[in-house]
Design an enzyme around this catalytic site. Structure first.
Site, mmCIF file in Angstrom:
data_model
loop_
_atom_site.group_PDB
_atom_site.id
_atom_site.type_symbol
_atom_site.label_atom_id
_atom_site.label_comp_id
_atom_site.label_asym_id
_atom_site.label_seq_id
_atom_site.Cartn_x
_atom_site.Cartn_y
_atom_site.Cartn_z
ATOM 1 C CD GLU A 130 66.078 43.193 48.559
ATOM 2 O OE1 GLU A 130 67.274 43.428 48.312
ATOM 3 O OE2 GLU A 130 65.250 42.899 47.672
ATOM 4 C CG HIS A 142 67.466 37.689 49.039
ATOM 5 N ND1 HIS A 142 67.574 38.578 50.079
ATOM 6 C CD2 HIS A 142 67.255 38.432 47.932
ATOM 7 C CE1 HIS A 142 67.422 39.816 49.625
ATOM 8 N NE2 HIS A 142 67.221 39.747 48.322
ATOM 9 C CG HIS A 215 62.906 44.453 43.580
ATOM 10 N ND1 HIS A 215 62.048 43.430 43.902
ATOM 11 C CD2 HIS A 215 64.070 44.167 44.197
ATOM 12 C CE1 HIS A 215 62.676 42.571 44.681
ATOM 13 N NE2 HIS A 215 63.898 42.997 44.890
ATOM 14 C CG ASN A 218 61.786 42.521 38.884
ATOM 15 O OD1 ASN A 218 61.946 43.714 38.673
ATOM 16 N ND2 ASN A 218 61.739 41.632 37.900
ATOM 17 N NE ARG A 226 40.084 31.623 38.727
ATOM 18 C CZ ARG A 226 40.434 31.543 37.435
ATOM 19 N NH1 ARG A 226 39.821 32.277 36.530
ATOM 20 N NH2 ARG A 226 41.388 30.714 37.048
ATOM 21 C CG HIS A 250 65.399 43.827 36.922
ATOM 22 N ND1 HIS A 250 66.662 43.974 36.415
ATOM 23 C CD2 HIS A 250 65.548 43.168 38.099
ATOM 24 C CE1 HIS A 250 67.534 43.433 37.255
ATOM 25 N NE2 HIS A 250 66.888 42.936 38.282
ATOM 26 C CG ASP A 273 68.169 45.467 43.277
ATOM 27 O OD1 ASP A 273 68.819 45.404 44.342
ATOM 28 O OD2 ASP A 273 67.495 44.518 42.833
ATOM 29 C CG LEU A 306 67.188 39.233 36.148
ATOM 30 C CD1 LEU A 306 65.843 39.939 36.028
ATOM 31 C CD2 LEU A 306 68.235 39.933 35.292
ATOM 32 C CB ALA A 307 72.306 38.518 40.881
HETATM 33 ZN ZN LIG Z 1 65.333 41.976 45.944
#
Ligand SMILES: [Zn+2]
Length: 379
Positions: A130, A142, A215, A218, A226, A250, A273, A306-307
């Site tokens: 990922e 990340h 995911h 997210n 538009r 999530h 995840d 969120l991790a």
């Molecule tokens: Zn991710």
């Protein structure tokens, strides 16, 4: 050696059946038969005590479990520990998932997964890489120092896994449709995520073989009036699969129910995840030098981002029933049959049908996992 699994409610391709016996031999499902079938006589009988027998769950996004993070130590021992932690919750097939890291760590992770497959570590189906080819604006947790564009010089690194599946999450807008075509042509499963791709960019990527969305909802540009964007494309186009995190945090359950009305259910798959807290009681862990705390079952960094999750697959299945209104059969399919199809393994995994690998999970009446089998072997 043949086993006869009796007295269960078995999720067969046609739905849940009772009063039948499942014959397993040589690690594979032999047949679903009446208990009067002669082959039951010389078999070892396993009483399922009236519980639900479903195909073992398949999770294409597993960062960690049992207190272990794959990124920390991408080794065969880590993979074994993570697999064992998730197996307690019904996962019998998974992709160890490496979040954005340096190229040396990616190479070590691929080597570790190859070693795990060669050593028959239970459940390992390949690797999910990922990143690091993600959009900085949607990086989530990340580390931005690892993010980079995807160019052709990296193709050989990404193709290093000889057996098993390689899933790569990238942001379509930071590479080219030609590169996506090259990756998919080389057998890599490409999924879009951590992305601000436009609708047109996303459809173009699907036309080049993009197979999934990581995911969904997210770390993506939101649906806008538009510019339908990546989410609009994921829901509008019927071809690609959507990985969804159903933990009640999530993504709002109403949003997920709307998503399920947009396209075939068999294009959705549950992912955890999952992070090190899955199958562990640790209150926090380190992610590339940052402390991630688990509060009320949710993993966040010091900024509240969120991790990953502390979600296990059985809980995800239960959440599909309680939050999304799905029945147990459809919830279980989203955790087994549909991810198997996504991985191109739909002819050997994800169904309780003759010839399929005997990867199974037994659930009690509250949909908690009580037993699992991988290739016919109970742990
Ligand atoms: Zn991710």
């Amino acid at each position: 050696m043949r086993s006869a699994l009796t007295n269960g409610r078995i999720l067969a391709p046609r739905g849940i059946v009772s009063g039948q016996t499942l014959l397993v031999s040589g690690g594979r499902i032999e047949a679903l038969v009446p208990s009067t079938d002669g082959r039951c006589r010389d078999a070892t009988v396993v009483d399922l005590c009236g519980r639900f027998l479903v195909p073992g769950f398949i999770d294409v996004q597993v960062n960690g479990g049992g207190g272990v993070l794959f990124n920390d130590e991408p080794s065969i021992d880590s993979i074994r520990a993570i697999g064992a932690a998730h197996r307690r919750f019904g996962t019998t097939g998974f992709l160890p998932t490496l979040i954005s890291d340096d190229l040396d760590t990616i190479a070590r992770a691929i080597l570790a997964v190859q070693s795990a497959i060669d050593a028959n570590v239970p459940g390992v189906l390949g690797i999910h890489i990922e990143g690091p080819f993600l959009n900085r604006a949607r990086r989530g947790v990340h580390d931005s120092k690892h993010l980079r564009p995807l160019d052709p010089s990296l193709l050989s690194l990404l193709c290093r896994l000889r057996t098993g599946r390689t899933l790569l999450t990238l942001a379509p807008e930071i590479t080219t449709p030609q590169m996506i075509a090259e990756l998919t042509g080389a057998g890599i499963l490409v999924s879009a995520g951590h992305s601000n791709a436009t609708f047109a960019e996303t459809i173009s990527a699907i036309n080049q073989g993009l197979r999934g969305f990581t995911h969904l909802f997210n770390a993506m540009a939101p649906l806008a009036p538009r510019e339908p964007g990546i989410i609009g494309a994921a829901l509008y186009d019927q071809r690609a699969w959507c990985g969804i995190i159903v933990d009640g945090h999530h993504v709002n359950p109403v949003i997920l129910q709307l998503a399920l009305r947009c396209k075939r259910h068999d294009r959705f798959m549950l992912v955890t995840d999952g992070m090190p807290p899955v199958g562990s009681t640790i209150p926090s862990f380190q992610l590339q030098g940052r402390t991630i705390r688990v509060v009320d079952g949710v993993c966040r960094d010091e900024h509240g981002t969120l991790a990953g999750t502390a979600l296990d697959m059985a809980a995800a299945v239960r959440n599909c029933i309680s939050l999304l209104g799905l029945d147990v059969a459809e919830a279980a399919r989203m955790a087994s049959e549909y991810p198997a199809e996504f991985l191109g393994l739909g002819s050997e995994l994800g169904l309780i049908a003759p010839g399929y690998r005997a990867n199974l999970a037994l659930l009690d009446d509250t949909f908690k996992v009580v037993r699992t089998w991988i290739n016919g072997r109970e742990d």
